[in-house]
Design a protein around this motif. Sequence first.
Motif, short mmCIF file in Angstrom:
data_model
loop_
_atom_site.label_atom_id
_atom_site.label_comp_id
_atom_site.label_asym_id
_atom_site.label_seq_id
_atom_site.Cartn_x
_atom_site.Cartn_y
_atom_site.Cartn_z
N SER A 198 47.78 49.37 29.87
CA SER A 198 47.64 47.92 30.04
C SER A 198 48.34 47.43 31.30
O SER A 198 47.97 46.39 31.85
CB SER A 198 48.21 47.18 28.83
N PHE A 200 48.15 48.54 34.29
CA PHE A 200 47.22 48.49 35.42
C PHE A 200 46.30 47.27 35.34
O PHE A 200 45.80 46.80 36.36
CB PHE A 200 46.40 49.78 35.47
N ALA A 203 49.04 44.17 36.08
CA ALA A 203 49.73 44.16 37.37
C ALA A 203 49.15 43.14 38.36
O ALA A 203 49.93 42.42 39.01
CB ALA A 203 49.73 45.56 37.98
N SER A 242 43.87 40.68 32.66
CA SER A 242 45.07 40.94 31.86
C SER A 242 44.77 40.88 30.37
O SER A 242 45.23 41.73 29.59
CB SER A 242 46.16 39.93 32.22
N GLY A 245 42.98 43.91 29.29
CA GLY A 245 43.93 45.01 29.13
C GLY A 245 44.65 44.95 27.80
O GLY A 245 44.90 45.98 27.16
#
Length: 289
Positions: A198, A200, A203, A242, A245
């Motif tokens: 998650s 990646f 970020a 995000s 993720g």
Amino acid sequence: MQQKPIVLFEARDTRENLEVMRSFVVRHFRELSLCLLYITGPFVILGGIALGSIHIFDFALAKSHGMLATKYAVLMLSSLVLYLFSTLTISSFVALYEESGEQEKITPDKVWRRIRQELPRMIPATLLISLLLVVAFIAFVLPGMYLSIPLQFTFFILVREHISFSAALKKGLNLIRGEWWASFFYLLVLYLVGYVISFFFQAPHVIIQVWQAFTLAGGSAEESAYLSDRFSLLSVLSGILSMAGNVLMSSLIFLGLIFQYYSLAEKKEGAGLLTEIALIGKDREDLQE
């Protein structure tokens, strides 16, 4: 040539559980992805927009406090709904796989029909599980930690076995008796893997937020309001990424938990053997007819 079905009921250690989960994901990646996309996609977008619209400089603008509270409310609600539907999607997918094996293709439509059947029971069950966890952690940390594992099993047991909440919780407690530490360390590995994956996805959003902070440092309220429009699109897109993720992370963790359930059910109850005996008896009855 039809692939041999993955054996669900089998006593496994942590490494074997991770390996069979990996095999399951690789074999059914397309079907799982489509189900998660169709069922959780709208909430990912909604939550991503809410997350992306929250900026660091919002706290400095007094006039935005009411709107900020609304954004956080939408974000929290979207996150709760996402968790419910992602876990229901994974639970329904695996339950359907257990029933049909590799004989039938599992489609988003089949999974959604199963979810609609379970939703009236699972909404209050999810709220009750959350409440029990909060109360247990507030009262005593250790009971909260102990209950966290059987309560997560309870969710899948309710979907798979259609029994009462108390019966499902009792079964979850029986499964981890003598296996709590093994389950705890297995879940710890799952969470570590999930958070690495998650990261990646999250970020880019973190980078954009830091970029905003440095860009807007020392600026006036008017400059902050002007620059917020410049950052909005990037922030929303990174917010959606995000949230996606988060769905991926929670889905993988819950899938791993399900394989631990099957492993413990085989160790404690011989559930796989009982299922095979029942199938043999059914086949004999069909032949006699």
